[in-house]
Motif scaffolding. Structure first.
Motif, PDB file in Angstrom:
ATOM      1  N   LYS A 151       9.494  -0.642   1.168  1.00 14.76           N
ATOM      2  CA  LYS A 151       9.661  -0.177  -0.208  1.00 14.76           C
ATOM      3  C   LYS A 151       9.667  -1.365  -1.159  1.00 14.76           C
ATOM      4  O   LYS A 151      10.461  -2.292  -1.011  1.00 14.76           O
ATOM      5  CB  LYS A 151      10.961   0.608  -0.336  1.00 14.76           C
ATOM      6  N   GLU A 179       2.665   3.552  -2.651  1.00 12.52           N
ATOM      7  CA  GLU A 179       3.848   4.401  -2.807  1.00 12.52           C
ATOM      8  C   GLU A 179       4.687   3.964  -4.003  1.00 12.52           C
ATOM      9  O   GLU A 179       5.257   4.793  -4.719  1.00 12.52           O
ATOM     10  CB  GLU A 179       4.690   4.371  -1.534  1.00 12.52           C
ATOM     11  N   ALA A 180       4.758   2.634  -4.237  1.00 13.94           N
ATOM     12  CA  ALA A 180       5.504   2.120  -5.388  1.00 13.94           C
ATOM     13  C   ALA A 180       4.871   2.582  -6.697  1.00 13.94           C
ATOM     14  O   ALA A 180       5.571   2.916  -7.660  1.00 13.94           O
ATOM     15  CB  ALA A 180       5.583   0.600  -5.340  1.00 13.94           C
ATOM     16  N   GLU A 229       3.212   5.389  -7.142  1.00 14.48           N
ATOM     17  CA  GLU A 229       3.567   6.803  -7.283  1.00 14.48           C
ATOM     18  C   GLU A 229       5.006   6.950  -7.756  1.00 14.48           C
ATOM     19  O   GLU A 229       5.301   7.765  -8.641  1.00 14.48           O
ATOM     20  CB  GLU A 229       3.380   7.524  -5.944  1.00 14.48           C
ATOM     21  N   ARG A 230       5.890   6.162  -7.167  1.00  9.73           N
ATOM     22  CA  ARG A 230       7.308   6.235  -7.530  1.00  9.73           C
ATOM     23  C   ARG A 230       7.522   5.853  -8.989  1.00  9.73           C
ATOM     24  O   ARG A 230       8.419   6.372  -9.660  1.00  9.73           O
ATOM     25  CB  ARG A 230       8.101   5.312  -6.606  1.00  9.73           C
ATOM     26  N   ALA A 231       6.686   4.950  -9.492  1.00 12.90           N
ATOM     27  CA  ALA A 231       6.793   4.505 -10.878  1.00 12.90           C
ATOM     28  C   ALA A 231       6.080   5.432 -11.852  1.00 12.90           C
ATOM     29  O   ALA A 231       6.103   5.201 -13.070  1.00 12.90           O
ATOM     30  CB  ALA A 231       6.222   3.092 -11.005  1.00 12.90           C
TER      31      ALA A 231
END
Length: 296
Positions: free
Chosen positions: A2, A99-100, A102-104
């Motif tokens: 992550k 993934e980072a 998308e998370r942002a």
């Protein structure tokens, strides 16, 4: 794995930094002048930019700027699955970069622009990603902006020395976006519109560029590798062993510092630890200090 995402609001510009990797140990050989004694002498340089033993910290990261309906990605880190034969820690990495995003809240399909300040391996990696054995554009609807002279320099190098590490990177991270018709070659200085402009900042590489953004509350300069570390604000004559032209890179730093000093302009180098943005303040002795912007 992550990855950390740092979010900063500067005027009308929302800036996100996706931090891929700590690369401070690389600076000991990249900037040979940065001995503990020399760093200790820069009294204003404090953590997180240095450690208690006066070694340095630095990051591999990208900056994502949202402004005036545009989403601009500045430099794209090392990337996953890339061939980096000369730096073992960077070889075939596997991080949670996508993934980072998308998370942002970053939709890769809605990114409008990607700008690479230069075409070194650690600034172009996430231009592409590996899918079923093929390198595909990570941001399929974006324009990828490269300096014309920079692109032509590395294209010729790739043709002459195809097995060189940078030539392999060109094939993995540059050629696929050219083939996809996404590349816009620019001649700096120039404007990209919507308060985004490009500055010529040569020296570290043949035709290195920086991006300047008018936030509505002053300019923001993301200077790529014109500065590798804030210590070069105090010592602009400290050039890296990888600079294409050390004399020119020093002149570029001096020009940027003189232009930014004692103004509202904020400056960041791609590898600066967070907080990465800061004002340049002149000293009575004729030097400069980096005063970091502390987010509220």
């Amino acid at each position: 794995m992550k990855l950390e995402v740092v979010r900063t609001q500067i005027g009308a510009a929302e800036i996100l930094q996706v931090i891929e990797l700590e690369i401070g140990p690389q600076l000991a050989w990249l900037l040979p002048d940065t001995t503990p004694d020399n760093i200790r002498a820069i009294e204003w340089l404090k953590p997180p930019y240095r450690n208690a033993d006066f070694s340095l910290n630095a990051l591999s990261q990208c900056f994502i700027v949202r402004l005036n309906g545009r989403t601009l990605v500045v430099d794209t880190c090392i990337g996953n699955d890339k061939t980096v034969t000369e730096v073992a820690e960077w070889e075939h990495m596997d991080t949670g970069f996508l993934e980072a995003l998308e998370r942002a809240g970053i939709d890769r399909g809605e990114v409008t622009d990607v700008l690479c300040t230069h075409l070194h391996i650690d600034h172009v990696g996430w231009n592409t990603y590996l899918h079923e054995g093929r390198w595909l554009p990570t941001f399929p609807n974006a324009k990828y902006h490269f300096a014309r002279g920079e692109y032509e320099y590395w294209l010729e190098a790739a043709q002459q020395s195809p097995q060189d590490m940078h030539s392999v990177s060109f094939g993995e991270s540059i050629h696929p976006v050219v083939e996809a018709g996404l590349v816009n070659l620019v001649d700096a200085p120039c404007e990209l519109g919507d308060s985004i402009s490009i500055l010529a900042t040569p020296g570290h590489t043949h035709s290195h560029i920086a991006v300047m953004i008018d936030s509505g509350c002053g300019d923001i300069i993301i200077a790529g590798d014109a500065f590798h570390h804030p210590c070069q604000v105090a010592r602009p004559h400290w050039a890296t062993v990888s600079d294409h032209d050390q004399r020119q890179s020093t002149m570029t730093r001096e020009t940027l510092l003189s232009a930014c000093a004692d103004t509202t302009t904020l400056l960041a180098g791609i590898h600066f630890s967070t907080p990465s943005f800061g004002q340049i303040c002149s000293t009575e002795e004729g030097g400069y200090i980096f005063k970091p912007l502390i987010s509220k």
